[in-house]
Write a protein that holds these residues in place. Sequence first.
Motif, PDB file in Angstrom:
ATOM      1  N   ARG A  59       0.825  -1.208   0.000  1.00 39.92           N
ATOM      2  CA  ARG A  59       0.000   0.000   0.000  1.00 39.92           C
ATOM      3  C   ARG A  59       0.859   1.259   0.000  1.00 39.92           C
ATOM      4  O   ARG A  59       0.617   2.194  -0.744  1.00 39.92           O
ATOM      5  CB  ARG A  59      -0.899  -0.032   1.267  1.00 39.92           C
ATOM      6  N   ASP A  60       1.922   1.231   0.820  1.00 40.32           N
ATOM      7  CA  ASP A  60       2.716   2.459   0.963  1.00 40.32           C
ATOM      8  C   ASP A  60       4.171   2.126   1.294  1.00 40.32           C
ATOM      9  O   ASP A  60       4.591   2.242   2.445  1.00 40.32           O
ATOM     10  CB  ASP A  60       2.101   3.332   2.076  1.00 40.32           C
ATOM     11  N   PRO A  61       4.931   1.679   0.295  1.00 40.82           N
ATOM     12  CA  PRO A  61       6.331   1.281   0.557  1.00 40.82           C
ATOM     13  C   PRO A  61       7.171   2.419   1.129  1.00 40.82           C
ATOM     14  O   PRO A  61       8.052   2.198   1.951  1.00 40.82           O
ATOM     15  CB  PRO A  61       6.843   0.835  -0.816  1.00 40.82           C
ATOM     16  N   LYS A  62       6.821   3.648   0.762  1.00 42.59           N
ATOM     17  CA  LYS A  62       7.582   4.804   1.278  1.00 42.59           C
ATOM     18  C   LYS A  62       7.406   4.914   2.790  1.00 42.59           C
ATOM     19  O   LYS A  62       8.372   5.055   3.546  1.00 42.59           O
ATOM     20  CB  LYS A  62       7.109   6.076   0.576  1.00 42.59           C
ATOM     21  N   LEU A  63       6.154   4.795   3.276  1.00 42.97           N
ATOM     22  CA  LEU A  63       5.906   4.909   4.725  1.00 42.97           C
ATOM     23  C   LEU A  63       6.615   3.787   5.474  1.00 42.97           C
ATOM     24  O   LEU A  63       7.276   4.026   6.487  1.00 42.97           O
ATOM     25  CB  LEU A  63       4.400   4.842   5.012  1.00 42.97           C
ATOM     26  N   VAL A  64       6.498   2.561   4.936  1.00 39.51           N
ATOM     27  CA  VAL A  64       7.144   1.430   5.634  1.00 39.51           C
ATOM     28  C   VAL A  64       8.647   1.644   5.667  1.00 39.51           C
ATOM     29  O   VAL A  64       9.284   1.487   6.717  1.00 39.51           O
ATOM     30  CB  VAL A  64       6.786   0.086   4.953  1.00 39.51           C
ATOM     31  N   TRP A  65       9.232   2.111   4.556  1.00 38.14           N
ATOM     32  CA  TRP A  65      10.682   2.343   4.576  1.00 38.14           C
ATOM     33  C   TRP A  65      11.072   3.523   5.470  1.00 38.14           C
ATOM     34  O   TRP A  65      12.119   3.530   6.095  1.00 38.14           O
ATOM     35  CB  TRP A  65      11.204   2.566   3.147  1.00 38.14           C
ATOM     36  N   GLU A  66      10.191   4.531   5.574  1.00 37.81           N
ATOM     37  CA  GLU A  66      10.502   5.643   6.500  1.00 37.81           C
ATOM     38  C   GLU A  66      10.579   5.111   7.932  1.00 37.81           C
ATOM     39  O   GLU A  66      11.433   5.490   8.730  1.00 37.81           O
ATOM     40  CB  GLU A  66       9.433   6.736   6.385  1.00 37.81           C
ATOM     41  N   TRP A  67       9.664   4.174   8.243  1.00 40.45           N
ATOM     42  CA  TRP A  67       9.657   3.581   9.592  1.00 40.45           C
ATOM     43  C   TRP A  67      10.952   2.818   9.832  1.00 40.45           C
ATOM     44  O   TRP A  67      11.614   2.982  10.855  1.00 40.45           O
ATOM     45  CB  TRP A  67       8.434   2.676   9.727  1.00 40.45           C
ATOM     46  N   TYR A  68      11.368   1.996   8.828  1.00 41.22           N
ATOM     47  CA  TYR A  68      12.608   1.220   9.008  1.00 41.22           C
ATOM     48  C   TYR A  68      13.829   2.130   9.018  1.00 41.22           C
ATOM     49  O   TYR A  68      14.781   1.922   9.764  1.00 41.22           O
ATOM     50  CB  TYR A  68      12.716   0.135   7.920  1.00 41.22           C
ATOM     51  N   ASP A  69      13.786   3.193   8.204  1.00 37.26           N
ATOM     52  CA  ASP A  69      14.920   4.124   8.169  1.00 37.26           C
ATOM     53  C   ASP A  69      15.076   4.786   9.544  1.00 37.26           C
ATOM     54  O   ASP A  69      16.182   4.924  10.078  1.00 37.26           O
ATOM     55  CB  ASP A  69      14.661   5.185   7.091  1.00 37.26           C
ATOM     56  N   TRP A  70      13.947   5.121  10.158  1.00 36.41           N
ATOM     57  CA  TRP A  70      13.959   5.734  11.497  1.00 36.41           C
ATOM     58  C   TRP A  70      14.534   4.757  12.507  1.00 36.41           C
ATOM     59  O   TRP A  70      15.410   5.106  13.311  1.00 36.41           O
ATOM     60  CB  TRP A  70      12.520   6.121  11.856  1.00 36.41           C
TER      61      TRP A  70
END
Length: 249
Positions: A59-70
């Motif tokens: 649905r939102d790979p950017k949001l999931v990656w922002e979470w992992y990046d954080w």
Amino acid sequence: MLSNEFASAAALLRDAERVVALTGAGISAESGVPTFRGEHGLWRQFRAEDLATPDAFARDPKLVWEWYDWRRGIIAGVSPNPGHATLAAWEKRFPGFELITQNVDGLHARAGSTRLAELHGNIWKVRCTKDETVSEDHFVPLKTIPPRCPQCGALLRPHIVWFGESLEPDVLDRAFSLSGACDVMLVIGTSALVHPAASLPYRAAASGAKIIEINPTTTPLTAEADIALQGKAGEILPAIDRLLRKESP
Ligand code: BV8
């Protein structure tokens, strides 16, 4: 904490041939890595069950990656604590010592643990969504979000087991066979809620192993444990190690 509980735990470990440790997020808490659940456990305002899923990524790979990046940013800035260090040292002290972790933070390996099974993957590994190739990526922050495969341009995903995904069969099989063959299982810093990892201590107990739980709070496993040491892993593990060293340096 009564010292005789420490002495009982040390005695079980001293007489054991095969010791297995199962760890969860709690062993990294004293390093400064937030746990998933519990009072300080919220990852920002998100719940792991809502973001660590294939649907959330689709649905939102950017949001999931922002979470992992954080999360990667937090983990990159911390170090293993005395709890990780003690388990790494126990690989030498106990011949058959094996470590099974639910954690993806890589802190056990950084502490020197080598006989290590990472049930849920590793936050420093990425996987091509097209050809499944796995590679390391230690950039903090990530160079691009969401990152793409340098070979084919497909989206990269974290090489991590999400909710609703099966664990790697060979890793899981090994975890179950180690649990079924050990004399003592240390269950450290886990809420014992996430399966199939949460069933490993029951497999161990059913095969005759003694269970030692280390956790500041009670969990569904506490009542089943032979010894429940209520406290922080970074304090309890070194304390037990000191007892063991006193008897046989
Ligand atoms: C699967 C990667 C087949 C993500 C994670 C059977 C029964 C019920 C549910 C299920 C079941 N079988 C499958 C399920 C569904 C699901 C599940 O278990 N859900 C739970 C929420 C009920 N399981 C799955 O989906 C698994 N897949 O079974 O495949 C399948 C396929 C399709 C459909 C169905 C089944 C996959 C599970 C893996 C999910 N991925 N991590 C990421 O990290 O980004 S799990 C995630 O939770 C983390 O890996 C974490 O390690 C794990 C467990 O949490 P804990 O480590 O225990 O951390 P927590 O914060 O909860 O607790 C910390 C503890 O530390 C606390 O007790 C605290 O008191 C203590 N503590 C705090 N400070 C300290 C301390 N202890 C010591 N010292 C301290 N200082």
